[in-house]
Each structure stands twice: as C-alpha cells, then as structure tokens.
Write an enzyme that holds these catalytic residues in place. Structure first.
Site, PDB file in Angstrom:
ATOM      1  N   ASP A 184       3.485  -1.687   6.126  1.00 24.52           N
ATOM      2  CA  ASP A 184       2.554  -2.380   7.031  1.00 24.52           C
ATOM      3  C   ASP A 184       2.984  -3.813   7.342  1.00 24.52           C
ATOM      4  O   ASP A 184       2.490  -4.417   8.314  1.00 24.52           O
ATOM      5  CB  ASP A 184       1.136  -2.373   6.452  1.00 24.52           C
ATOM      6  N   GLU A 225      -6.976  -2.006   7.763  1.00 26.49           N
ATOM      7  CA  GLU A 225      -8.141  -2.604   7.118  1.00 26.49           C
ATOM      8  C   GLU A 225      -8.234  -4.123   7.282  1.00 26.49           C
ATOM      9  O   GLU A 225      -9.224  -4.732   6.874  1.00 26.49           O
ATOM     10  CB  GLU A 225      -8.146  -2.241   5.619  1.00 26.49           C
ATOM     11  N   GLU A 278       4.204   5.888  11.945  1.00 22.96           N
ATOM     12  CA  GLU A 278       4.800   4.954  10.976  1.00 22.96           C
ATOM     13  C   GLU A 278       6.179   5.441  10.533  1.00 22.96           C
ATOM     14  O   GLU A 278       7.107   4.637  10.381  1.00 22.96           O
ATOM     15  CB  GLU A 278       3.876   4.760   9.768  1.00 22.96           C
ATOM     16  N   HIS A 296      -1.701   7.758   8.981  1.00 24.43           N
ATOM     17  CA  HIS A 296      -1.156   6.880   7.937  1.00 24.43           C
ATOM     18  C   HIS A 296       0.009   7.573   7.240  1.00 24.43           C
ATOM     19  O   HIS A 296      -0.121   8.716   6.810  1.00 24.43           O
ATOM     20  CB  HIS A 296      -2.255   6.537   6.914  1.00 24.43           C
ATOM     21  N   GLU A 329       0.836  -1.207   0.000  1.00 25.71           N
ATOM     22  CA  GLU A 329       0.000   0.000   0.000  1.00 25.71           C
ATOM     23  C   GLU A 329       0.869   1.255   0.000  1.00 25.71           C
ATOM     24  O   GLU A 329       1.887   1.307   0.697  1.00 25.71           O
ATOM     25  CB  GLU A 329      -0.863  -0.036   1.271  1.00 25.71           C
ATOM     26  N   HIS A 359       2.507   4.621   0.907  1.00 28.42           N
ATOM     27  CA  HIS A 359       2.782   5.299   2.183  1.00 28.42           C
ATOM     28  C   HIS A 359       3.506   6.616   1.942  1.00 28.42           C
ATOM     29  O   HIS A 359       4.531   6.904   2.572  1.00 28.42           O
ATOM     30  CB  HIS A 359       3.600   4.397   3.109  1.00 28.42           C
ATOM     31  N   HIS A 377      -1.866  -3.377   9.412  1.00 26.90           N
ATOM     32  CA  HIS A 377      -2.677  -2.711   8.372  1.00 26.90           C
ATOM     33  C   HIS A 377      -4.101  -2.572   8.878  1.00 26.90           C
ATOM     34  O   HIS A 377      -4.802  -3.573   9.122  1.00 26.90           O
ATOM     35  CB  HIS A 377      -2.605  -3.545   7.089  1.00 26.90           C
TER      36      HIS A 377
HETATM   37 ZN    ZN Z   1       0.622   1.733   7.139  1.00 25.37          ZN
HETATM   38 MN    MN Z   2      -2.194   0.237   5.921  1.00 29.31          MN
END
Ligand code: ZN
Ligand code: MN
Length: 246
Positions: free
Chosen positions: A39, A116, A172, A167, A28, A30, A114
């Site tokens: 993630d 989701e 992170e 995010h 994904e 970032h 992650h």
């Molecule tokens: Zn992430």
């Molecule tokens: Mn994520």
C-alpha cells in the site's frame, strides 16, 4: 523530486513552487505473494510518475496506516499487519503538512494506497485548513482513478467485486508486477474469497469473513500488462486532477 534525496537548498528552492505529494500506505498482509508494504509501494510509484509530469516533489511515504479491516485488508490477526490508531494517523499527517507549510509548501496531493486511511487523511486536512487558509489540497485514492472503461478488461473472466474486496487481488498484483516485479512471489499467486462478506462490521471479527490466505479475491487474473495499463491511465488521471485543482 524525492525530498529525502534533496539537499536543504534544493528543497528550499523547490517546495514553494511544487505540488508536494505525500504517498500514504500501510504495513498490512497482502496474501502469500505480495509484501506487507504494497500500500506504500504503489502510491510511491504513482507519486514518482506524476511528479515527473508536473515537476512535483515527493515526500517519504507513510509506511503505516489506519487499522486494517477484515473485509478490506484481512484485519489485524495476520502476522505483520501493524496499524496506527486514528488519532496517531491524523497527527502524523497534520505534523507533516504543518512543517511542509512552514517551509513554503502550499499545494498538497495526498496520494492514498490504503483503503482504511481515507477518513483520517480527510480529518488531518480539515484541521490543517483551519490554520493554513492559503493552501490547496487534494486527497486521491489511486483505485478511484481507474477509468470505468478499463474495468471490463481488467476484470474479464473474474468479475469486479468492488474496490474494498479487491485486496491483494487483480489490480494490486498487476500494478506490483509493473512497479516492483522483484517483490512479487510469482509461484505463490492464488485466487481466494471469504465464505461470506457481511455488509456490517462485528468486533472481534468472525473468522469466516476473512480467507485464511489473506487474498480477498482472484489474484491469478493479475498480469504485468494489466499493471502497465492501470499505471498509465491512473497516472494520466491524477495529472489531470492536479492541473485542474492545484
Ligand atoms: Zn493493499
Ligand atoms: Mn490496504
């Protein structure tokens, strides 16, 4: 401690007595400064630290996850964001749990990186429980283990936006600066924010709910020092959870 680096004999002798840790990530976007694999990199880092302290065994991470959502990951329109259908993810996790069980694994820590993934990991464990009644499993989101007391310090000057919006931003970036600094493009770290963050979902997503950079909050407030504090306190918290529940 890494299953993929063990021989089958080493694995056989360890799996029965160990907490088996499955890091769960995604592929994904970032932002401009972090790689697509964040993630998975972060929970793998935590998994190794936790495994050291509890004599655990770490399975290879899931490097794909459930569909990135606009207000928690930027959504599907960024090049590289490559996601699984919910059913695929449920069965991926279930297959891994079943086969590890067949080899003797009974205690499972699903360590999620992650946002989701949560509902689908829950469903996989629920289905697994129907057939494997003598297992114990815990699902942990690493960000949920950040101690309340650390929040004001980590988000000083920026404010805490909520974990879904955090995010490619402060935590992170900080944790990546600690676990994998060579993967952080330090000259490309920026602050950004969506023009609006609706408290509902629309399909297809409207463009103004996702910042063009993919950074959903203020990444420039991330530091390696914050990363070190986060990693140490979250590792301790996860070790406590394992001791208490598994
Ligand atoms: Zn992430
Ligand atoms: Mn994520």
């Amino acid at each position: 401690m890494l299953a993929e680096q063990m021989t089958w004999m080493e694995y056989r002798d360890k799996v029965k007595h160990s907490v088996v840790i499955l890091p769960m990530g995604s592929l994904e976007q970032h932002g401009p400064h972090l790689p697509l694999g964040v993630d998975a990199v972060i929970p793998t880092g935590f998994a190794k630290k936790v495994a050291e302290k509890i004599d655990g065994m770490v399975l290879p991470a899931l490097t794909y996850g459930y569909k990135s959502q606009p207000t928690s990951g930027g959504g599907p329109l960024f090049p590289g964001t490559t996601s699984l259908d919910g059913e695929t993810l449920i069965h991926l996790i279930l297959d891994i749990l079943r086969d590890t069980y067949r080899h003797g694994g009974r205690k499972f820590l699903l360590l999620n990186g992650h946002y989701e993934n949560v509902a689908f990991a829950t469903e996989a464990v629920e289905l697994f429980l129907r057939e494997a009644r003598d297992i114990k499993a815990v699902i942990v989101n690493w960000w949920d283990q950040v101690p309340e007391a650390l929040i004001p310090e980590i988000f000083a000057g920026a404010g805490f936006p909520g974990w879904d919006t955090e995010h490619a931003a402060i935590t992170e970036t900080s944790v990546m600066l600690f676990f994998a600094p060579e993967l952080v493009r330090k000259d490309k770290i920026i602050d950004d924010q969506a023009k609006r963050i609706p408290k509902y979902s629309m399909f297809p997503p409207s463009k103004d709910i996702v910042p063009e950079s993919g950074v959903l909050y203020k990444a420039t407030y991330g530091t390696r020092e914050k990363g070190e504090k986060l990693v140490n306190s979250v590792t301790d918290a996860i070790v406590e959870i394992v001791k208490k529940e598994l």
